[in-house]
Design a protein around this motif. Structure first.
Motif, PDB file in Angstrom:
ATOM      1  N   LEU A  77       3.478   9.002 -15.640  1.00 43.41           N
ATOM      2  CA  LEU A  77       3.043   7.611 -15.562  1.00 43.41           C
ATOM      3  C   LEU A  77       2.693   7.256 -14.120  1.00 43.41           C
ATOM      4  O   LEU A  77       3.416   7.616 -13.189  1.00 43.41           O
ATOM      5  CB  LEU A  77       4.145   6.682 -16.058  1.00 43.41           C
ATOM      6  CG  LEU A  77       4.560   6.837 -17.529  1.00 43.41           C
ATOM      7  CD1 LEU A  77       5.671   5.860 -17.860  1.00 43.41           C
ATOM      8  CD2 LEU A  77       3.385   6.621 -18.449  1.00 43.41           C
ATOM      9  N   SER A  78       1.588   6.551 -13.929  1.00 38.29           N
ATOM     10  CA  SER A  78       1.155   6.225 -12.572  1.00 38.29           C
ATOM     11  C   SER A  78       0.192   5.053 -12.585  1.00 38.29           C
ATOM     12  O   SER A  78      -0.273   4.609 -13.630  1.00 38.29           O
ATOM     13  CB  SER A  78       0.482   7.446 -11.914  1.00 38.29           C
ATOM     14  OG  SER A  78      -0.699   7.780 -12.605  1.00 38.29           O
ATOM     15  N   ARG A  79      -0.114   4.546 -11.376  1.00 41.78           N
ATOM     16  CA  ARG A  79      -1.028   3.423 -11.140  1.00 41.78           C
ATOM     17  C   ARG A  79      -0.679   2.205 -11.995  1.00 41.78           C
ATOM     18  O   ARG A  79      -1.514   1.694 -12.745  1.00 41.78           O
ATOM     19  CB  ARG A  79      -2.468   3.853 -11.378  1.00 41.78           C
ATOM     20  CG  ARG A  79      -2.978   4.860 -10.337  1.00 41.78           C
ATOM     21  CD  ARG A  79      -4.509   4.893 -10.345  1.00 41.78           C
ATOM     22  NE  ARG A  79      -5.003   5.778  -9.322  1.00 41.78           N
ATOM     23  CZ  ARG A  79      -5.365   7.055  -9.526  1.00 41.78           C
ATOM     24  NH1 ARG A  79      -5.285   7.586 -10.726  1.00 41.78           N
ATOM     25  NH2 ARG A  79      -5.821   7.804  -8.534  1.00 41.78           N
ATOM     26  N   PRO A  80       0.542   1.704 -11.897  1.00 45.53           N
ATOM     27  CA  PRO A  80       0.933   0.557 -12.717  1.00 45.53           C
ATOM     28  C   PRO A  80       0.309  -0.747 -12.235  1.00 45.53           C
ATOM     29  O   PRO A  80       0.015  -0.925 -11.060  1.00 45.53           O
ATOM     30  CB  PRO A  80       2.455   0.527 -12.548  1.00 45.53           C
ATOM     31  CG  PRO A  80       2.677   1.081 -11.173  1.00 45.53           C
ATOM     32  CD  PRO A  80       1.631   2.160 -11.009  1.00 45.53           C
ATOM     33  N   PHE A 129       0.839  -1.190   0.000  1.00 44.52           N
ATOM     34  CA  PHE A 129       0.000   0.000   0.000  1.00 44.52           C
ATOM     35  C   PHE A 129       0.877   1.242   0.000  1.00 44.52           C
ATOM     36  O   PHE A 129       2.058   1.197   0.338  1.00 44.52           O
ATOM     37  CB  PHE A 129      -0.988   0.016   1.173  1.00 44.52           C
ATOM     38  CG  PHE A 129      -0.350   0.121   2.536  1.00 44.52           C
ATOM     39  CD1 PHE A 129      -0.122   1.366   3.135  1.00 44.52           C
ATOM     40  CD2 PHE A 129      -0.001  -1.018   3.249  1.00 44.52           C
ATOM     41  CE1 PHE A 129       0.440   1.463   4.399  1.00 44.52           C
ATOM     42  CE2 PHE A 129       0.564  -0.937   4.518  1.00 44.52           C
ATOM     43  CZ  PHE A 129       0.785   0.314   5.101  1.00 44.52           C
ATOM     44  N   THR A 130       0.284   2.352  -0.415  1.00 47.61           N
ATOM     45  CA  THR A 130       0.983   3.634  -0.495  1.00 47.61           C
ATOM     46  C   THR A 130       0.339   4.617   0.454  1.00 47.61           C
ATOM     47  O   THR A 130      -0.890   4.605   0.618  1.00 47.61           O
ATOM     48  CB  THR A 130       0.941   4.187  -1.932  1.00 47.61           C
ATOM     49  OG1 THR A 130       1.454   3.192  -2.835  1.00 47.61           O
ATOM     50  CG2 THR A 130       1.769   5.453  -2.071  1.00 47.61           C
ATOM     51  N   THR A 131       1.136   5.460   1.089  1.00 44.78           N
ATOM     52  CA  THR A 131       0.595   6.495   1.972  1.00 44.78           C
ATOM     53  C   THR A 131       0.697   7.857   1.313  1.00 44.78           C
ATOM     54  O   THR A 131       1.622   8.119   0.536  1.00 44.78           O
ATOM     55  CB  THR A 131       1.335   6.522   3.315  1.00 44.78           C
ATOM     56  OG1 THR A 131       2.714   6.863   3.103  1.00 44.78           O
ATOM     57  CG2 THR A 131       1.257   5.169   3.995  1.00 44.78           C
ATOM     58  N   TYR A 132      -0.261   8.728   1.624  1.00 47.82           N
ATOM     59  CA  TYR A 132      -0.335  10.059   1.033  1.00 47.82           C
ATOM     60  C   TYR A 132      -0.490  11.103   2.130  1.00 47.82           C
ATOM     61  O   TYR A 132      -1.456  11.058   2.901  1.00 47.82           O
ATOM     62  CB  TYR A 132      -1.518  10.153   0.061  1.00 47.82           C
ATOM     63  CG  TYR A 132      -1.377   9.229  -1.123  1.00 47.82           C
ATOM     64  CD1 TYR A 132      -0.645   9.613  -2.235  1.00 47.82           C
ATOM     65  CD2 TYR A 132      -1.970   7.967  -1.119  1.00 47.82           C
ATOM     66  CE1 TYR A 132      -0.498   8.766  -3.323  1.00 47.82           C
ATOM     67  CE2 TYR A 132      -1.832   7.104  -2.195  1.00 47.82           C
ATOM     68  CZ  TYR A 132      -1.097   7.514  -3.301  1.00 47.82           C
ATOM     69  OH  TYR A 132      -0.949   6.666  -4.374  1.00 47.82           O
ATOM     70  N   ALA A 136       1.653   1.003  -6.408  1.00 49.14           N
ATOM     71  CA  ALA A 136       2.661  -0.031  -6.604  1.00 49.14           C
ATOM     72  C   ALA A 136       1.977  -1.360  -6.880  1.00 49.14           C
ATOM     73  O   ALA A 136       0.807  -1.555  -6.549  1.00 49.14           O
ATOM     74  CB  ALA A 136       3.567  -0.140  -5.375  1.00 49.14           C
ATOM     75  N   ALA A 137       2.725  -2.301  -7.488  1.00 44.40           N
ATOM     76  CA  ALA A 137       2.168  -3.614  -7.802  1.00 44.40           C
ATOM     77  C   ALA A 137       3.289  -4.631  -7.882  1.00 44.40           C
ATOM     78  O   ALA A 137       4.419  -4.319  -8.272  1.00 44.40           O
ATOM     79  CB  ALA A 137       1.397  -3.584  -9.115  1.00 44.40           C
TER      80      ALA A 137
END
Length: 439
Positions: free
Chosen positions: A381-384, A298-301, A338-339
Motif C-alpha cells: 500500500l502506498s501514496r495515500p 514531503f518525503t525524501t528518497y 504522506a497526507a
C-alpha cells in the motif's frame, strides 16, 4: 469510452501573456491551451521566482467553499491508496480503507499488468481521480471512479488517435489532483521524442490544469520548454485556498543538477514559480498542504534502488523556511508518500521496514504517536490520500487491519520533534525515465 460533452480549447493555440513583476520577468497568465510548445519560445531564464511569501496564519475556522481548510468538525473519512494485486507486483489497483485501517476495499478493476496509481479524492468524497498505465505502451491516462467503485471511466485525453505530430508523441498524463472547489484537475503531462541514450527520458514534461470532464486545458509550467530532456514534472498538490500548487521536479541524467529531485511551488495563474526544498534533500512524491495552510508535507528518497531505506518525512513552511523531520534519521526504513487528515490532527503515510512490503501508518502532525493502520505488506500500500467519504455502514474490521492494541504498539521507533533540523542526503540517483515514478 464516451467522451464528455463540453468545449475543449484548441490544442494548437499559441496564445501567451507576459508581464514584469518585482526585479525579474515572470510568466503571468501563461496558461497555454496547446498540446505542446516549441522549444525556445519561452526561455527558462525569463521565468523567475517571486520573493518568498510570508508564512500564512492558521485558519481558525472552515473557509466557505474550500475543502481542507482547518475545521475541528471536519470528517476524517476513507483513505485511498494504491495496492498491488499480484505477488509479482505487475498489476496495481486503487483501494480504500477506513480511518482506522479497517474495511479494505478494492475500487478499481485494472486489466492484467496495468497499474492504477496516484489516487486523489474529490472535495465532496464522491469520486477518486487516478492514473492508469497501459501495460502495452507504458503510457498513463487519467481516470475517475466513484468512492464505491462504480462508474469508472477515462477522462478525455489531450491527444487522441486522430491527432498527429511531435506534440502528441509518447503522450503521458499522470497524477491528477482535484482543486479544493472541485472545479479543476491539476496533472502532469509528458510528451515528445525519447532520449534512448539516457533511459528513454521524455523530451518535455510540465504541469497542466483542466476541468474534471477533460475540457478547458491550460498549461501551467514551462520548466522543460527550452531544455528538452532535462527532467519530469509530477505529483501536484493544491493549497487549501486553491491559489497555489506544489509539485515534484525530478531531473534527468542531463538535467541540472543531474538525477535529483525537489519540490516546487507555483501560483494557479502561473506566477511565483520557486523551488521549495534543496536538491540535497531529494524530496519527491506529492507534497500536500496542512488544512490550515501553514505546513507542507514531503518525503525524501535516497539515491539508489527503488524502495531503498534512508529517506524520511518532513514538513516545511510555504515560504521554504523551518524544514523539520517528522521521522527518525538516519533510518533503515523506507518511507513513502504522506497526507494530512481532513481535520489536520493526523497524518497517514507509507512505511516499509527493511526487507518487508509497505503498509499505511498514522502519526500526529508533530511526528509522535506512530501507529500501524494496515497489515497488508504483500500489497505494498502506498501514496495515500485522506478524504471525507464515509465508510460503508456494513464495513467491519478486516483481516488486513491490526487490532487497536496492535496499532498502539506498532511504533517502530521514537520520532523526533517537528522542529528537528533537516539533514542532507546523497546527491546521486538513478536516471528517471520521464514516465514512471514508482517510489
Amino acid at each position: 469510452m464516451t467522451r464528455s460533452a463540453g468545449t475543449r480549447q484548441s490544442l494548437t493555440s499559441k496564445a501567451r501573456t507576459r508581464a514584469t513583476a518585482g526585479a525579474g520577468l515572470l510568466l503571468v497568465g501563461a496558461l497555454i491551451t496547446g498540446c505542446g510548445a516549441e522549444p525556445g519560445e519561452i526561455p527558462l531564464s525569463e521565468i523567475r521566482p517571486d520573493s518568498p511569501t510570508a508564512t500564512p496564519e492558521p485558519t481558525q475556522s472552515a473557509t466557505p467553499g474550500v475543502v481542507g481548510a482547518a475545521n475541528a468538525d471536519a470528517h476524517n473519512g476513507l483513505i485511498v491508496s494504491r495496492a498491488y494485486t499480484d505477488a509479482t507486483r505487475t498489476t496495481s489497483a486503487i483501494v480504500t480503507v477506513g480511518p482506522d485501517g479497517s474495511g479494505q476495499h478494492q475500487v478499481t478493476q485494472p486489466p492484467e499488468r496495468a497499474r492504477d496509481d496516484r489516487p486523489d479524492w474529490s472535495p465532496d468524497g464522491s469520486a477518486i481521480a487516478f492514473d492508469r498505465t497501459d501495460p502495452q505502451t507504458g503510457a498513463a491516462r487519467l481516470w475517475t471512479v466513484s468512492a464505491t467503485g462504480g462508474n469508472a471511466h477515462q477522462i478525455s485525453q489531450l491527444c487522441d488517435a486522430a491527432s498527429a505530430g511531435a506534440d502528441c508523441a509518447n503522450e503521458d498524463e499522470r497524477a491528477p489532483a482535484f482543486s479544493p472547489d472541485g472545479k479543476q484537475l491539476a496533472f502532469s503531462r509528458s510528451w515528445g521524442a525519447l532520449d534512448q541514450a539516457h533511459n528513454n527520458q521524455v523530451q518535455y514534461s510540465d504541469l497542466y490544469l483542466m476541468s474534471p470532464d477533460g475540457t478547458n486545458v491550460q498549461r501551467l509550467t514551462f520548466l522543460t520548454n527550452d531544455k528538452p530532456y532535462s527532467g519530469a514534472v509530477s505529483n501536484p498538490s493544491w493549497s487549501p485556498d486553491g491559489k497555489q500548487l506544489t509539485f515534484e521536479y525530478r531531473t534527468s541524467a542531463t538535467g541540472q543538477p543531474a538525477n535529483s529531485r525537489a519540490i516546487y511551488v507555483v501560483g494557479v495563474d502561473g506566477t511565483g514559480l520557486r523551488q521549495l526544498t534543496p536538491w540535497e534533500l531529494r524530496a519527491g512524491d506529492r507534497a500536500p498542504w496542512s488544512p490550515d495552510g501553514t505546513q507542507i508535507l514531503f518525503t525524501t528518497y535516497p539515491a539508489g534502488a527503488e524502495n531503498a531505506p534512508g529517506g524520511g518525512i518532513y514538513t516545511v513552511h510555504p515560504d521554504g523556511t523551518a524544514i523539520g523531520a517528522l521521522t527518525p534519521a538516519p533510518s533503515t526504513t523506507f518511507y513513502g508518500g504522506a497526507a494530512y487528515a481532513p481535520d489536520g490532527k493526523s497524518i497517514v503515510f507509507t512505511q516499509a521496514p527493511a526487507g518487508s512490503g509497505s503498509d499505511l501508518y498514522s502519526m500526529r502532525p508533530d511526528g509522535t504517536g506512530v501507529a500501524k493502520l494496515t497489515n497488508s505488506a504483500d500489497k505494498w500500500l502506498s501514496r495515500p490520500a485522506w478524504g471525507t467519504a464515509a465508510a460503508p455502514a456494513q464495513a467491519t474490521q478486516s483481516s488486513d487491519a491490526p487490532s487497536a492494541s496492535a496499532s498502539a504498539s506498532a511504533s517502530t521507533s521514537a520520532s523526533p520533534s517537528a522542529g528537528a533540523s533537516a539533514t542532507s542526503s546523497a546527491s546521486a540517483q538513478q536516471t528517471p525515465d520521464g514516465k514512471a515514478d514508482d517510489n
